[in-house]
Design a protein around this motif. Sequence first.
Motif, PDB file in Angstrom:
ATOM      1  N   ALA A 189       0.222  -1.333  -0.282  1.00 16.26           N
ATOM      2  CA  ALA A 189      -0.037  -0.224  -0.103  1.00 16.26           C
ATOM      3  C   ALA A 189       1.352   1.165  -0.656  1.00 16.26           C
ATOM      4  N   LEU A 190       0.841   2.434  -0.524  1.00 17.98           N
ATOM      5  CA  LEU A 190       1.039   3.152  -0.500  1.00 17.98           C
ATOM      6  C   LEU A 190       0.590   4.615   0.225  1.00 17.98           C
ATOM      7  N   SER A 191       0.961   5.136   0.952  1.00 17.05           N
ATOM      8  CA  SER A 191       0.524   6.345   1.224  1.00 17.05           C
ATOM      9  C   SER A 191       0.080   7.195   1.028  1.00 17.05           C
ATOM     10  N   ALA A 192      -0.778   7.686   1.775  1.00 16.04           N
ATOM     11  CA  ALA A 192      -1.614   9.389   0.756  1.00 16.04           C
ATOM     12  C   ALA A 192      -1.148  10.413  -0.457  1.00 16.04           C
ATOM     13  N   ASP A 193       0.198  10.533   0.494  1.00 17.15           N
ATOM     14  CA  ASP A 193       1.122  11.470  -0.054  1.00 17.15           C
ATOM     15  C   ASP A 193       2.153  11.013  -0.616  1.00 17.15           C
ATOM     16  N   GLY A 194       1.911   9.706  -0.937  1.00 19.56           N
ATOM     17  CA  GLY A 194       2.904   8.822  -1.776  1.00 19.56           C
ATOM     18  C   GLY A 194       4.145   8.713  -1.736  1.00 19.56           C
ATOM     19  N   LYS A 195       4.979   9.472   0.283  1.00 22.24           N
ATOM     20  CA  LYS A 195       5.752   9.663   0.788  1.00 22.24           C
ATOM     21  C   LYS A 195       6.661   8.211   0.902  1.00 22.24           C
ATOM     22  N   ARG A 196       5.532   7.023   1.268  1.00 20.13           N
ATOM     23  CA  ARG A 196       5.916   5.418   2.193  1.00 20.13           C
ATOM     24  C   ARG A 196       5.635   4.756   1.583  1.00 20.13           C
ATOM     25  N   LEU A 197       6.202   3.896   0.917  1.00 20.58           N
ATOM     26  CA  LEU A 197       5.293   2.236   0.663  1.00 20.58           C
ATOM     27  C   LEU A 197       5.135   1.617   1.821  1.00 20.58           C
ATOM     28  N   TYR A 198       4.234   0.491   1.650  1.00 19.40           N
ATOM     29  CA  TYR A 198       4.303  -0.348   3.446  1.00 19.40           C
ATOM     30  C   TYR A 198       4.248  -1.418   2.595  1.00 19.40           C
ATOM     31  N   VAL A 199       4.820  -2.555   2.861  1.00 20.14           N
ATOM     32  CA  VAL A 199       4.584  -4.105   2.501  1.00 20.14           C
ATOM     33  C   VAL A 199       5.131  -4.888   3.628  1.00 20.14           C
ATOM     34  N   ASN A 200       3.226  -5.845   3.363  1.00 21.71           N
ATOM     35  CA  ASN A 200       3.805  -7.539   4.202  1.00 21.71           C
ATOM     36  C   ASN A 200       4.854  -7.995   4.352  1.00 21.71           C
ATOM     37  N   GLU A 201       5.281  -8.834   5.101  1.00 23.37           N
ATOM     38  CA  GLU A 201       6.582  -9.502   4.771  1.00 23.37           C
ATOM     39  C   GLU A 201       5.448 -10.732   6.275  1.00 23.37           C
ATOM     40  N   SER A 202       5.106 -11.543   5.445  1.00 24.91           N
ATOM     41  CA  SER A 202       4.308 -12.641   6.337  1.00 24.91           C
ATOM     42  C   SER A 202       4.746 -13.043   6.517  1.00 24.91           C
ATOM     43  N   GLU A 203       6.048 -13.904   5.962  1.00 21.52           N
ATOM     44  CA  GLU A 203       6.096 -14.842   6.845  1.00 21.52           C
ATOM     45  C   GLU A 203       6.871 -14.407   8.275  1.00 21.52           C
ATOM     46  N   ALA A 204       6.999 -13.321   8.451  1.00 18.51           N
ATOM     47  CA  ALA A 204       8.732 -12.950   9.633  1.00 18.51           C
ATOM     48  C   ALA A 204       7.403 -12.054  10.332  1.00 18.51           C
ATOM     49  N   GLY A 205       5.360 -12.306   9.678  1.00 24.28           N
ATOM     50  CA  GLY A 205       4.425 -11.205  10.980  1.00 24.28           C
ATOM     51  C   GLY A 205       4.627 -10.242  10.609  1.00 24.28           C
ATOM     52  N   ARG A 206       5.088  -9.680   9.877  1.00 22.58           N
ATOM     53  CA  ARG A 206       5.141  -7.612   9.596  1.00 22.58           C
ATOM     54  C   ARG A 206       4.623  -7.296   8.702  1.00 22.58           C
ATOM     55  N   VAL A 207       4.981  -5.745   8.999  1.00 15.15           N
ATOM     56  CA  VAL A 207       4.493  -4.519   7.966  1.00 15.15           C
ATOM     57  C   VAL A 207       6.055  -3.604   7.664  1.00 15.15           C
ATOM     58  N   ILE A 208       6.741  -3.485   6.700  1.00 16.47           N
ATOM     59  CA  ILE A 208       7.684  -2.418   6.231  1.00 16.47           C
ATOM     60  C   ILE A 208       7.148  -1.449   5.842  1.00 16.47           C
ATOM     61  N   SER A 209       8.255  -0.195   5.284  1.00 11.53           N
ATOM     62  CA  SER A 209       7.710   0.733   4.868  1.00 11.53           C
ATOM     63  C   SER A 209       9.040   1.417   4.003  1.00 11.53           C
ATOM     64  N   PHE A 210       8.530   1.771   3.173  1.00  4.24           N
ATOM     65  CA  PHE A 210      10.894   2.177   2.592  1.00  4.24           C
ATOM     66  C   PHE A 210       9.630   3.515   1.969  1.00  4.24           C
ATOM     67  N   ALA A 211      10.809   4.973   1.858  1.00  2.00           N
ATOM     68  CA  ALA A 211      10.630   6.121   1.547  1.00  2.00           C
ATOM     69  C   ALA A 211      10.522   6.341   0.154  1.00  2.00           C
ATOM     70  N   VAL A 212       9.766   6.972  -0.662  1.00  2.00           N
ATOM     71  CA  VAL A 212       9.914   6.884  -1.828  1.00  2.00           C
ATOM     72  C   VAL A 212      10.701   8.056  -2.793  1.00  2.00           C
ATOM     73  N   GLY A 213      11.702   7.909  -3.696  1.00  2.00           N
ATOM     74  CA  GLY A 213      12.386   8.761  -3.787  1.00  2.00           C
ATOM     75  C   GLY A 213      11.354   9.799  -5.186  1.00  2.00           C
ATOM     76  N   GLU A 214      11.722  10.937  -5.407  1.00  2.95           N
ATOM     77  CA  GLU A 214      11.357  11.198  -7.067  1.00  2.95           C
ATOM     78  C   GLU A 214      11.289  10.627  -8.405  1.00  2.95           C
ATOM     79  N   ASP A 215      12.645   9.621  -7.832  1.00  4.18           N
ATOM     80  CA  ASP A 215      12.629   9.143  -9.551  1.00  4.18           C
ATOM     81  C   ASP A 215      12.197   7.228  -8.918  1.00  4.18           C
ATOM     82  N   GLY A 216      11.724   7.739  -8.082  1.00  2.59           N
ATOM     83  CA  GLY A 216      10.708   6.478  -7.530  1.00  2.59           C
ATOM     84  C   GLY A 216      11.725   4.957  -7.080  1.00  2.59           C
ATOM     85  N   SER A 217      12.981   5.283  -6.380  1.00  2.00           N
ATOM     86  CA  SER A 217      13.435   4.609  -5.951  1.00  2.00           C
ATOM     87  C   SER A 217      12.953   4.430  -4.525  1.00  2.00           C
TER      88      SER A 217
END
Length: 298
Positions: free
Chosen positions: A171-199
């Motif tokens: 899922a992508l945050s409403a402002d597009g700045k962080r991307l949230y990803v479920n790691e199912s086998e680890a039982g957790r949700v992590i997130s990433f910062a989304v760069g202007e270039d999509g990195s």
Amino acid sequence: MRKWSMAVAVAAAIGSAQGAAAADVKVINEKAAFPEGPAFIDGKLHYVEYGGNTILVWDGQTNKELWKSEGCGPSAVLPLGDGDLIVTCYDNGTIARVSRGGETIASYDKDEAGDALLGPNDLTSDGKDGAWFTASGPWESGPIVGKVYHLSADGTIRMSADDLHYANGIALSADGKRLYVNESEAGRVISFAVGEDGSLSDRRLFVRVGAVDEASGAGAYPDGIKIGPDGNFWIGQYSSGRVVVVDAEGAFVKAVEVPSPTAPNLAFAPDGKSIFVMSVDDTSNAPYWGKVYEVPLE
């Protein structure tokens, strides 16, 4: 999505104080072959049947088949902007591009580096006529080879993150700045910062589902994730018929339950008054029969 059988908690055994009353839950498809990856498109609920290799459409009255591709093993469906639909085909390692009328237009099986896609799973819009998607890797829990990819509107696929323990809901945050990803086998949700270039960068832990929800416990298996109109994160689980809701800080808010042993994914109605929850009742035998529920929200 997850296919193998596990010890699952039955929703009726979980306290009803935090969940929707069973009488309020409506079944809109009583026999769906592993329903997954839902999205509202043109005001109608679209979802896939992993076990049926289809896209189904619920118009408020009936479920109709829009598309079918044997061997696909679809896990999610999403529109690319206002144009075609894209479908993750978990089983054959492709991304299918489908017209709004249900015709297959293209199929992508490699990223821009020429590497194969292993277990394409869930999808979220990038807000720019493209999409982010996960690729989980194999069913086995041992190899940590999950990845996150970006798919542009022209079909270019770029790998953006790797070394995820069964990358699943996204899922992508409403402002597009962080991307949230479920790691199912680890039982957790992590997130990433989304760069202007999509990195993607700044990988960090967002929440361990079993740690914030006692009823989910150590066996919590987060599958799909959506950000609701309330700004909270709604996390579907394959380990129970329980959707866990946390706030932007990862604190427990509530849970919504369905009378099935799993609740892997969900979608919000356009008016925000209900959620449509995918479920699997038979987790051991193909085509993994389950149900689709409409659950009213307070």
